[in-house]
Write a protein that holds these residues in place. Sequence first.
Motif, PDB file in Angstrom:
ATOM      1  N   ILE A  24      36.430  51.689  34.044  1.00 52.87           N
ATOM      2  CA  ILE A  24      37.018  50.448  33.536  1.00 52.87           C
ATOM      3  C   ILE A  24      38.396  50.228  34.142  1.00 52.87           C
ATOM      4  CG2 ILE A  24      37.965  49.342  31.462  1.00 52.87           C
ATOM      5  CD1 ILE A  24      35.613  50.628  29.913  1.00 52.87           C
ATOM      6  N   ARG A  25      39.216  51.280  34.178  1.00 52.87           N
ATOM      7  CA  ARG A  25      40.557  51.139  34.753  1.00 52.87           C
ATOM      8  C   ARG A  25      40.496  50.851  36.253  1.00 52.87           C
ATOM      9  NH1 ARG A  25      41.454  55.586  31.244  1.00 52.87           N
ATOM     10  NH2 ARG A  25      41.236  57.058  32.979  1.00 52.87           N
ATOM     11  N   ALA A  26      39.590  51.540  36.957  1.00 56.60           N
ATOM     12  CA  ALA A  26      39.491  51.362  38.410  1.00 56.60           C
ATOM     13  C   ALA A  26      39.032  49.950  38.762  1.00 56.60           C
ATOM     14  CB  ALA A  26      38.537  52.391  38.994  1.00 56.60           C
ATOM     15  N   THR A  27      38.045  49.432  38.050  1.00 61.78           N
ATOM     16  CA  THR A  27      37.570  48.085  38.360  1.00 61.78           C
ATOM     17  C   THR A  27      38.564  47.016  37.911  1.00 61.78           C
ATOM     18  OG1 THR A  27      36.238  48.190  36.317  1.00 61.78           O
ATOM     19  CG2 THR A  27      35.115  48.626  38.403  1.00 61.78           C
ATOM     20  N   ALA A  28      39.360  47.303  36.900  1.00 64.96           N
ATOM     21  CA  ALA A  28      40.426  46.363  36.532  1.00 64.96           C
ATOM     22  C   ALA A  28      41.412  46.221  37.689  1.00 64.96           C
ATOM     23  CB  ALA A  28      41.142  46.839  35.274  1.00 64.96           C
ATOM     24  N   ARG A  29      41.729  47.338  38.348  1.00 63.91           N
ATOM     25  CA  ARG A  29      42.674  47.297  39.468  1.00 63.91           C
ATOM     26  C   ARG A  29      42.062  46.627  40.692  1.00 63.91           C
ATOM     27  NH1 ARG A  29      43.612  53.091  37.740  1.00 63.91           N
ATOM     28  NH2 ARG A  29      45.366  52.999  36.309  1.00 63.91           N
ATOM     29  N   SER A  30      40.811  46.968  40.994  1.00 67.83           N
ATOM     30  CA  SER A  30      40.170  46.326  42.150  1.00 67.83           C
ATOM     31  C   SER A  30      40.015  44.821  41.917  1.00 67.83           C
ATOM     32  CB  SER A  30      38.813  46.973  42.440  1.00 67.83           C
ATOM     33  OG  SER A  30      37.929  46.851  41.338  1.00 67.83           O
ATOM     34  N   SER A  31      39.712  44.431  40.685  1.00 69.86           N
ATOM     35  CA  SER A  31      39.609  43.012  40.359  1.00 69.86           C
ATOM     36  C   SER A  31      40.948  42.318  40.550  1.00 69.86           C
ATOM     37  CB  SER A  31      39.135  42.826  38.915  1.00 69.86           C
ATOM     38  OG  SER A  31      37.814  43.278  38.753  1.00 69.86           O
ATOM     39  N   LEU A  32      42.006  42.967  40.114  1.00 70.36           N
ATOM     40  CA  LEU A  32      43.338  42.378  40.247  1.00 70.36           C
ATOM     41  C   LEU A  32      43.676  42.123  41.717  1.00 70.36           C
ATOM     42  CD1 LEU A  32      46.099  41.573  39.022  1.00 70.36           C
ATOM     43  CD2 LEU A  32      46.783  43.966  39.304  1.00 70.36           C
ATOM     44  N   ILE A  33      43.424  43.101  42.574  1.00 72.95           N
ATOM     45  CA  ILE A  33      43.757  42.963  43.999  1.00 72.95           C
ATOM     46  C   ILE A  33      42.963  41.818  44.630  1.00 72.95           C
ATOM     47  CG2 ILE A  33      43.600  44.106  46.249  1.00 72.95           C
ATOM     48  CD1 ILE A  33      44.131  46.761  44.710  1.00 72.95           C
ATOM     49  N   LEU A  34      41.667  41.772  44.374  1.00 72.71           N
ATOM     50  CA  LEU A  34      40.835  40.715  44.951  1.00 72.71           C
ATOM     51  C   LEU A  34      41.209  39.349  44.382  1.00 72.71           C
ATOM     52  CD1 LEU A  34      37.473  42.661  44.904  1.00 72.71           C
ATOM     53  CD2 LEU A  34      38.616  41.811  46.961  1.00 72.71           C
ATOM     54  N   PHE A  35      41.510  39.299  43.093  1.00 72.23           N
ATOM     55  CA  PHE A  35      41.905  38.035  42.482  1.00 72.23           C
ATOM     56  C   PHE A  35      43.203  37.513  43.083  1.00 72.23           C
ATOM     57  CE2 PHE A  35      44.584  35.884  39.319  1.00 72.23           C
ATOM     58  CZ  PHE A  35      43.818  34.742  39.105  1.00 72.23           C
ATOM     59  N   VAL A  36      44.206  38.364  43.200  1.00 70.58           N
ATOM     60  CA  VAL A  36      45.491  37.936  43.742  1.00 70.58           C
ATOM     61  C   VAL A  36      45.341  37.462  45.187  1.00 70.58           C
ATOM     62  CG1 VAL A  36      47.785  38.756  44.442  1.00 70.58           C
ATOM     63  CG2 VAL A  36      46.914  39.286  42.169  1.00 70.58           C
ATOM     64  N   ALA A  37      44.508  38.139  45.971  1.00 71.07           N
ATOM     65  CA  ALA A  37      44.281  37.723  47.359  1.00 71.07           C
ATOM     66  C   ALA A  37      43.718  36.306  47.416  1.00 71.07           C
ATOM     67  CB  ALA A  37      43.350  38.707  48.049  1.00 71.07           C
ATOM     68  N   GLY A  50      33.983  38.523  45.634  1.00 69.29           N
ATOM     69  CA  GLY A  50      34.183  39.963  45.502  1.00 69.29           C
ATOM     70  C   GLY A  50      34.869  40.299  44.192  1.00 69.29           C
ATOM     71  N   PHE A  51      35.848  39.479  43.800  1.00 66.96           N
ATOM     72  CA  PHE A  51      36.507  39.655  42.498  1.00 66.96           C
ATOM     73  C   PHE A  51      35.495  39.512  41.364  1.00 66.96           C
ATOM     74  CE2 PHE A  51      38.000  36.762  39.069  1.00 66.96           C
ATOM     75  CZ  PHE A  51      38.593  37.721  38.265  1.00 66.96           C
ATOM     76  N   ALA A  52      34.632  38.496  41.450  1.00 76.17           N
ATOM     77  CA  ALA A  52      33.630  38.286  40.400  1.00 76.17           C
ATOM     78  C   ALA A  52      32.704  39.496  40.278  1.00 76.17           C
ATOM     79  CB  ALA A  52      32.825  37.017  40.686  1.00 76.17           C
ATOM     80  N   PHE A  53      32.312  40.087  41.407  1.00 78.15           N
ATOM     81  CA  PHE A  53      31.441  41.260  41.371  1.00 78.15           C
ATOM     82  C   PHE A  53      32.171  42.465  40.774  1.00 78.15           C
ATOM     83  CE2 PHE A  53      29.397  45.024  43.196  1.00 78.15           C
ATOM     84  CZ  PHE A  53      28.078  44.786  42.830  1.00 78.15           C
ATOM     85  N   SER A  54      33.440  42.629  41.156  1.00 78.37           N
ATOM     86  CA  SER A  54      34.234  43.729  40.600  1.00 78.37           C
ATOM     87  C   SER A  54      34.340  43.604  39.083  1.00 78.37           C
ATOM     88  CB  SER A  54      35.631  43.729  41.224  1.00 78.37           C
ATOM     89  OG  SER A  54      36.454  44.711  40.626  1.00 78.37           O
ATOM     90  N   HIS A  55      34.561  42.377  38.621  1.00 79.21           N
ATOM     91  CA  HIS A  55      34.719  42.199  37.177  1.00 79.21           C
ATOM     92  C   HIS A  55      33.380  42.262  36.449  1.00 79.21           C
ATOM     93  CE1 HIS A  55      38.506  42.005  35.273  1.00 79.21           C
ATOM     94  NE2 HIS A  55      38.179  41.049  34.426  1.00 79.21           N
ATOM     95  N   LEU A  56      32.290  42.038  37.161  1.00 76.63           N
ATOM     96  CA  LEU A  56      30.971  42.259  36.562  1.00 76.63           C
ATOM     97  C   LEU A  56      30.764  43.743  36.271  1.00 76.63           C
ATOM     98  CD1 LEU A  56      28.127  41.343  35.714  1.00 76.63           C
ATOM     99  CD2 LEU A  56      27.446  41.556  38.116  1.00 76.63           C
ATOM    100  N   ILE A  57      31.113  44.592  37.230  1.00 70.72           N
ATOM    101  CA  ILE A  57      31.032  46.039  36.990  1.00 70.72           C
ATOM    102  C   ILE A  57      31.954  46.424  35.837  1.00 70.72           C
ATOM    103  CG2 ILE A  57      31.396  48.333  37.987  1.00 70.72           C
ATOM    104  CD1 ILE A  57      30.814  47.150  40.722  1.00 70.72           C
TER     105      ILE A  57
END
Length: 200
Positions: free
Chosen positions: A44-57, A86-93
Amino acid sequence: MATRTDSWNEGGRLLILPIAALLAMSAIILAVAGIGMDGTRMLIRATARSSLILFVAAFTASALVRLWSAPATRWTIRNRRWLGLGFAFSHLIHLIAILWLFGAYGDQAAPPPMLTIMGGGIAYVFIALLAATSFDGAVRKLGPKNWQRLHKAGVWYIWLIFMVSYGGRAAVDPAYLPPALLLIAAAAIRFVPARRKVAA
């Protein structure tokens, strides 16, 4: 020599890279930490961070290219759609991991407050709408103005949810300060070109 459309870092093919990376990251986390509470929380923590990076980009792409036109910013604006997906997929996980945590370990993990569930639920509705309308056909069906209204409202609401989440944690844990500052900087980057355009 490969053309832009044939390149793995351009266009629709680009989406394969974050999907593969996110799946690999998830598999490694669960293989190392297990599918118990600790491993699920780590995911959960890892995908929150990956989502943040992709979202900000994706969130800053158009503003950055107006502020500073360079190969990196032009690449970002060309591929903003795929970064957003990619952000949407990260947040799906991320969502699947949350549902697994409270479904499998609900007796050990305290559920989040109802306000958090409602706020996050609305964010996921926006994520689904933005992903579904990321293609040219959606622009034609909705009309450019309605499409723009939907995407503007959606990205700013998602930004707000990220800001509340990381900003609230940063108040008690300095480890959350960098992502909170990143979100503030992202909003400022979007605001500066808008002010310049109005002034002009």
